[in-house]
Write a protein that holds these residues in place. Structure first.
Motif, PDB file in Angstrom:
ATOM      1  N   GLU A  81       0.843  -1.204   0.000  1.00 44.43           N
ATOM      2  CA  GLU A  81       0.000   0.000   0.000  1.00 44.43           C
ATOM      3  C   GLU A  81       0.883   1.261   0.000  1.00 44.43           C
ATOM      4  O   GLU A  81       0.627   2.217  -0.725  1.00 44.43           O
ATOM      5  CB  GLU A  81      -0.872  -0.043   1.270  1.00 44.43           C
ATOM      6  CG  GLU A  81      -1.819   1.096   1.459  1.00 44.43           C
ATOM      7  CD  GLU A  81      -3.191   0.789   0.861  1.00 44.43           C
ATOM      8  OE1 GLU A  81      -3.687  -0.316   1.122  1.00 44.43           O
ATOM      9  OE2 GLU A  81      -3.711   1.660   0.147  1.00 44.43           O
ATOM     10  N   ALA A  82       1.936   1.225   0.821  1.00 48.49           N
ATOM     11  CA  ALA A  82       2.836   2.385   0.927  1.00 48.49           C
ATOM     12  C   ALA A  82       3.542   2.649  -0.411  1.00 48.49           C
ATOM     13  O   ALA A  82       3.674   3.800  -0.842  1.00 48.49           O
ATOM     14  CB  ALA A  82       3.862   2.151   2.033  1.00 48.49           C
ATOM     15  N   VAL A  83       3.987   1.581  -1.063  1.00 43.61           N
ATOM     16  CA  VAL A  83       4.648   1.739  -2.372  1.00 43.61           C
ATOM     17  C   VAL A  83       3.651   2.302  -3.376  1.00 43.61           C
ATOM     18  O   VAL A  83       3.960   3.225  -4.149  1.00 43.61           O
ATOM     19  CB  VAL A  83       5.205   0.385  -2.890  1.00 43.61           C
ATOM     20  CG1 VAL A  83       5.665   0.500  -4.337  1.00 43.61           C
ATOM     21  CG2 VAL A  83       6.345  -0.099  -2.009  1.00 43.61           C
ATOM     22  N   SER A  84       2.452   1.744  -3.343  1.00 47.34           N
ATOM     23  CA  SER A  84       1.408   2.171  -4.267  1.00 47.34           C
ATOM     24  C   SER A  84       1.152   3.681  -4.139  1.00 47.34           C
ATOM     25  O   SER A  84       1.082   4.399  -5.129  1.00 47.34           O
ATOM     26  CB  SER A  84       0.149   1.352  -3.971  1.00 47.34           C
ATOM     27  OG  SER A  84      -0.941   1.857  -4.648  1.00 47.34           O
ATOM     28  N   GLY A 127      16.574   1.840   1.166  1.00 45.49           N
ATOM     29  CA  GLY A 127      15.931   0.619   1.633  1.00 45.49           C
ATOM     30  C   GLY A 127      16.887  -0.562   1.556  1.00 45.49           C
ATOM     31  O   GLY A 127      18.040  -0.418   1.127  1.00 45.49           O
ATOM     32  N   PRO A 128      16.396  -1.745   1.962  1.00 44.30           N
ATOM     33  CA  PRO A 128      17.279  -2.927   1.977  1.00 44.30           C
ATOM     34  C   PRO A 128      17.544  -3.479   0.570  1.00 44.30           C
ATOM     35  O   PRO A 128      16.810  -3.165  -0.366  1.00 44.30           O
ATOM     36  CB  PRO A 128      16.458  -3.936   2.787  1.00 44.30           C
ATOM     37  CG  PRO A 128      15.039  -3.534   2.570  1.00 44.30           C
ATOM     38  CD  PRO A 128      15.039  -2.038   2.435  1.00 44.30           C
ATOM     39  N   THR A 147       8.805  -4.570   4.511  1.00 44.45           N
ATOM     40  CA  THR A 147       8.527  -3.686   5.658  1.00 44.45           C
ATOM     41  C   THR A 147       9.618  -2.622   5.778  1.00 44.45           C
ATOM     42  O   THR A 147       9.342  -1.442   6.014  1.00 44.45           O
ATOM     43  CB  THR A 147       8.464  -4.499   6.975  1.00 44.45           C
ATOM     44  OG1 THR A 147       7.555  -5.563   6.800  1.00 44.45           O
ATOM     45  CG2 THR A 147       8.030  -3.639   8.147  1.00 44.45           C
ATOM     46  N   ALA A 148      10.863  -3.076   5.582  1.00 43.97           N
ATOM     47  CA  ALA A 148      11.982  -2.125   5.679  1.00 43.97           C
ATOM     48  C   ALA A 148      11.938  -1.114   4.535  1.00 43.97           C
ATOM     49  O   ALA A 148      12.263   0.062   4.723  1.00 43.97           O
ATOM     50  CB  ALA A 148      13.310  -2.884   5.688  1.00 43.97           C
ATOM     51  N   ASP A 202       8.949   6.035   4.186  1.00 45.90           N
ATOM     52  CA  ASP A 202       8.553   6.971   5.258  1.00 45.90           C
ATOM     53  C   ASP A 202       9.672   7.980   5.496  1.00 45.90           C
ATOM     54  O   ASP A 202       9.426   9.166   5.692  1.00 45.90           O
ATOM     55  CB  ASP A 202       8.336   6.225   6.591  1.00 45.90           C
ATOM     56  CG  ASP A 202       7.029   5.463   6.594  1.00 45.90           C
ATOM     57  OD1 ASP A 202       6.213   5.682   5.691  1.00 45.90           O
ATOM     58  OD2 ASP A 202       6.854   4.618   7.512  1.00 45.90           O
ATOM     59  N   TYR A 203      10.895   7.455   5.495  1.00 43.50           N
ATOM     60  CA  TYR A 203      12.053   8.313   5.776  1.00 43.50           C
ATOM     61  C   TYR A 203      12.165   9.428   4.729  1.00 43.50           C
ATOM     62  O   TYR A 203      12.336  10.600   5.065  1.00 43.50           O
ATOM     63  CB  TYR A 203      13.334   7.458   5.799  1.00 43.50           C
ATOM     64  CG  TYR A 203      14.529   8.219   6.295  1.00 43.50           C
ATOM     65  CD1 TYR A 203      14.755   8.370   7.656  1.00 43.50           C
ATOM     66  CD2 TYR A 203      15.418   8.818   5.403  1.00 43.50           C
ATOM     67  CE1 TYR A 203      15.837   9.098   8.126  1.00 43.50           C
ATOM     68  CE2 TYR A 203      16.496   9.543   5.857  1.00 43.50           C
ATOM     69  CZ  TYR A 203      16.714   9.680   7.226  1.00 43.50           C
ATOM     70  OH  TYR A 203      17.772  10.407   7.679  1.00 43.50           O
TER      71      TYR A 203
END
Ligand code: PMP
Length: 404
Positions: free
Chosen positions: A73-76, A228-229, A283-284, A290-291
């Motif tokens: 959802e966050a990526v979207s 990100g990772p 998740t990471a 977010d960062y």
């Protein structure tokens, strides 16, 4: 204004020394460093939520699934996709492009059909098409560039034919820094009713990307280049395209029902996600988004643009230094050579001064051939880099030059 010193505190690696010198990390186009928030998310999830996602009835599995799907959802939202069905998790840009080359090639391309790419593509947007060419006999057409490193748009238009089935072009060059006019590229392709894949490996980390505004049909990027990772990436695709494509890999997760006689496939996006996903990584990745959002994508872009402008000015003043890639619209990448000093020697000696730059062909050998060179030295910036670090780089290059 962003508080760079505060941001730097979030990246413990920036405090370390290399050969007794403070580390100056200018290899961000290869991969960025990770803030505490991202690394801690990995540790926290393994320690407190780890369980395989989807279909689990138990508490942990449901919690892990919520985190994983919450990241989708966050990526979207981050790229403004229409729905989470359009966000496929992959291992990175390379796998995203391979997935599309395979699935799109299977469904929509026959012998003699054509794909258009450009001179400045990374090998990961060349070789998958060559593999498809070997498998199905398709042809690859290449958009030429000018001496500044900009696509020749008139030549691009001329490459379209009845057989053109797909355009696949990078948003930002990892060598030249050129920001390509992708909206225009897409509009022209759509006039010919041809869909477009954009390689966003070097754009998503540095600017606000809105896939709907661009009208991109497919868009690929990697988590590790955006704080990100490693091991996680995304293939965005318009639902009406993804729906029509066959799966890329078979296994668990991607099926609806399996029997030895007949198997049906899962709905989007799971049809393209065979096997246990890297749910810790997703998740990471969401933490990295977010960062970046907390700093502000616009602020990141403005800051990096000013840093690149400053670095360009400082580097250009060095005697004998030539910059490769002088497009009007440039991202935070500077490729250069000084006199006849080999890129490898320059990189090795800068390393001794604590400065990490990349040397070589940067996985873009056809582009090197276009400029008649073997490789370059590349400095690429992220939001935690500073003008003071650029000054150290400038002095370092001058010092190395004097040695030759
Ligand atoms: N495309 C471009 C423009 C890149 O810069 C890179 C990474 N250097 C890739 C694709 C491949 O990305 P990854 O290795 O994360 O799959």
């Amino acid at each position: 204004m962003i508080d760079i010193q505060k941001i730097r505190q979030d990246f413990p690696i920036l405090q370390r020394e290399v050969y007794g010198k403070p580390l100056i990390y200018f290899d961000n186009a290869a991969t960025t460093q990770k803030p505490r928030q991202v690394v801690e998310s990995i540790v926290d999830e393994y320690y407190s939520v780890n369980a395989n996602v989807h279909r689990g009835v138990h508490f942990l599995s449901q919690q892990a699934t919520e985190l994983h799907e919450g990241s989708r959802e966050a990526v979207s939202k981050f790229i403004n996709a229409r729905s989470i069905s359009e966000v496929v998790f992959t291992r990175g840009t390379t796998e995203s492009i391979n997935l599309l080359a395979f699935s799109f090639g299977e469904e929509f391309m026959q012998e003699g059909d054509e794909v258009i790419i450009s001179t400045m593509e990374h090998h990961s947007n060349i070789v998958p098409w060559q593999l498809l060419a070997a498998r199905k006999g398709i042809a690859i057409k290449v958009i030429p560039i000018n001496a500044k490193g900009e696509l020749l748009m008139d030549e691009y238009e001329k490459l379209f034919s009845e057989r053109t089935k797909l355009v696949s072009v990078t948003h930002v060059s990892n060598v030249l820094g050129t920001v390509n006019p992708v909206k225009e590229l897409i509009r022209i392709a759509h006039d010919h009713e041809v869909p477009v894949l954009i390689d966003g490996a070097q754009s998503v980390p540095h600017m606000q990307v809105d896939v709907q505004e661009l009208d991109a049909d497919f868009y690929a990027f990697s988590s590790h280049k955006m704080y990100g990772p490693t091991g996680i990436g995304v293939l965005y695709g318009k639902e009406n395209w993804l729906d029509r494509l066959p799966p890329y890999q078979g296994g668990g997760e991607m099926i609806q029902h399996v029997s030895f006689e007949r198997t049906t496939f899962n709905e989007l996006p799971f049809k393209f996600e065979a096997g246990t996903p890297d749910y810790i990584g997703t998740t990471a990745l969401a933490k990295a988004l977010d960062y970046m959002t907390a700093i502000g994508l616009d602020k990141i872009a403005i800051y990096e643009h000013e840093l690149t402008r400053y670095a360009t000015e400082r580097l250009k003043a060095i005697e004998g230094l030539r910059i490769y890639g002088e497009a009007e619209h440039k991202g935070s990448v500077i490729s250069f050579l000084v006199g006849d000093i080999h890129h490898f020697d320059m990189g090795t000696l800068l390393d001794r001064l604590g400065i990490a730059v990349r040397t070589g062909h940067h996985c873009a050998q056809p582009l090197m051939q276009r400029f008649g060179i073997e490789g370059t030295v590349r400095a690429s910036f992220a939001v935690y880099n500073t003008k003071e670090e650029v000054d150290v780089l400038t002095q370092g290059i001058e010092r190395v030059s004097r040695m030759f």
